[in-house]
Write a protein that holds these residues in place. Sequence first.
Motif, short mmCIF file in Angstrom:
data_model
loop_
_atom_site.label_atom_id
_atom_site.label_comp_id
_atom_site.label_asym_id
_atom_site.label_seq_id
_atom_site.Cartn_x
_atom_site.Cartn_y
_atom_site.Cartn_z
N ARG A 387 0.80 -1.73 0.17
CA ARG A 387 0.20 -0.14 -0.25
C ARG A 387 0.36 0.95 -0.14
N ARG A 388 0.72 2.45 -1.26
CA ARG A 388 1.49 3.63 -0.01
C ARG A 388 1.95 3.97 0.27
N SER A 389 0.40 4.18 1.20
CA SER A 389 1.33 4.77 2.84
C SER A 389 1.93 3.37 3.38
N PHE A 390 1.96 2.70 2.95
CA PHE A 390 3.48 1.97 4.34
C PHE A 390 4.62 1.71 3.07
N ASP A 391 4.78 2.31 2.13
CA ASP A 391 5.90 1.82 1.13
C ASP A 391 6.66 3.67 1.29
N SER A 392 8.42 2.53 1.81
CA SER A 392 8.61 3.44 2.66
C SER A 392 9.41 4.15 0.61
N GLY A 393 9.10 3.71 -0.42
CA GLY A 393 10.02 4.22 -1.82
C GLY A 393 10.94 3.62 -2.80
N ASP A 394 10.79 1.72 -2.15
CA ASP A 394 11.65 0.78 -2.86
C ASP A 394 10.67 0.36 -3.22
N GLN A 395 9.54 0.06 -2.63
CA GLN A 395 8.50 -1.19 -3.08
C GLN A 395 8.68 -2.14 -2.24
N ILE A 396 9.43 -2.32 -1.74
CA ILE A 396 10.48 -3.48 -0.33
C ILE A 396 9.28 -3.29 0.95
N HIS A 397 10.39 -2.67 1.41
CA HIS A 397 10.47 -2.01 2.72
C HIS A 397 9.52 -1.13 2.77
N PRO A 398 8.82 -1.24 4.36
CA PRO A 398 8.03 -0.23 4.73
C PRO A 398 8.28 0.80 5.16
N SER A 399 7.40 1.74 4.80
CA SER A 399 7.60 2.62 5.95
C SER A 399 7.59 2.75 7.17
N ASP A 400 7.82 4.02 8.40
CA ASP A 400 6.95 3.86 9.21
C ASP A 400 6.05 3.61 9.82
N ALA A 401 5.55 4.21 9.16
CA ALA A 401 3.85 3.99 9.22
C ALA A 401 3.81 2.45 8.77
N GLY A 402 4.30 1.76 7.49
CA GLY A 402 3.67 0.50 7.74
C GLY A 402 4.47 -0.73 8.66
N TYR A 403 5.56 -0.03 9.46
CA TYR A 403 6.16 -0.96 10.33
C TYR A 403 5.27 -1.33 11.32
N SER A 404 4.81 -0.31 11.49
CA SER A 404 3.61 0.12 12.37
C SER A 404 2.46 -0.92 12.21
N ALA A 405 2.10 -0.64 11.61
CA ALA A 405 1.46 -1.63 11.32
C ALA A 405 1.55 -3.35 11.13
N MET A 406 2.32 -3.52 10.88
CA MET A 406 2.85 -4.54 11.01
C MET A 406 2.87 -5.11 12.45
N ALA A 407 3.57 -4.54 13.46
CA ALA A 407 3.11 -4.78 15.18
C ALA A 407 1.82 -5.36 15.51
N ASP A 408 0.61 -3.64 14.42
CA ASP A 408 -0.30 -4.12 15.14
C ASP A 408 -1.32 -5.34 14.55
#
Length: 420
Positions: A387-408
């Motif tokens: 998801r775009r809001s969860f992408d750090s920009g390289d299409q592989i690694h999550p953004s901070d928001a993506g990492y938070s979603a993983m924990a949730d």
Amino acid sequence: MTTRSLAVVCGAVLSSFLLASVPVSAADNSPWVTTWATALQPIPQISNPPPLYRAPDVAGRTLRQIVYPTLSGEVARIHISNAYGKAPLVIEELRIARSGAGAGVQVGTEARVTFGGKPAVSVPPGGEIDSDPVGVAISAGMPYAVSSFMGREQKLIAWHRVSSQVNYLSMPGNHAGDASADAYRQRITQFAWVTGVQVEAPSSSTIAAIGDSITDGMRSSLNENRRWPDALARRVARSGDKSVAVVNLGISGNRLLTDSPCYGDALASRFGRDVLAQPGVKTVILLIGINDINFAAMPAHGGLDCDAPHTQVTADGLITGYKRVIAAAHARGVRIFGATLTPAALPPQREAIRAEVNQWIRTSRAFDGVVDFDAALRDPADPTRLRRSFDSGDQIHPSDAGYSAMADAIPLQPVVGGLK
């Protein structure tokens, strides 16, 4: 003073490339619990490495590393590793203190760490050692500075390369006892030789997160502890449970099946040393496999080729590897949760392997439970992508928001409740 030795306890017959030996750690009734940890990887020993793999000069200097324990205690000890060492690891003095601003420490909080009653220690090649217990107030979630004055001939040949944390190297001399940051002129973003902090907490336990760069927190915000295991530790603390630590044993670039000259031993090989030998580990969350799928297609490089060997894998090969790790965990009475592989915008052939692996993780019941990171991060319009809001920009690694979603997305009651 205690050491940890290696013993193979998994009853399955292991293939030579998937040797999952399990070290003997403290006895089951040990009061020690790991509150912070990291995993080491060898530094490529070549004459002219690229800048990312040039080790700093540590000989006769003091390295101050900043760590964030996730479980409180009043008595601690430090675990030192000379994994991959070809010569003794010599530490002349080691201290721990509450971290202040930058490289500074809070006056009045420091404690000298000893080994067999002595301030200095020499760890043999490939060896590991725990310090003597030291009375120091460890508060979960707060930063601590571990300062080690190194021997005059010491070289750095193993590290944890992607720490997402600024650490500090001093000018020549013993500055372990300095409260001031003045002597610490060099900043590095690696961890070295200090691979664990343990506290005396007999009624507590540890969740170990292990995997590749997505567990390591690649591309998360520097110095802000925004990796998914950090977010999980905060979530556990908010639940009111003060008896569970969460430690991060991910290595960026790591693979399940294959060693790398840059990214460390295959997870199936390092699982015993890095996870099962940690005092207090009762639960593991495993996320690994995307690099196994991807690296076969990476172009070969002259000189240092970190992606070598470019081994082709199948879903069946990865599943066999997961089963070996599961067997090793269960042989030690440790629960292991399998995490689905996250979207990585893969071409169709590689995406098919990821999809088949995820289907097995979800439905095989081989793991003690499933953490569906794929479902948490995928774009509903295109499930092969983040998801775009969860992408750090390289299409592989999550953004901070993506990492938070993983924990949730981690089912807290099965993961934490099962520890009671």
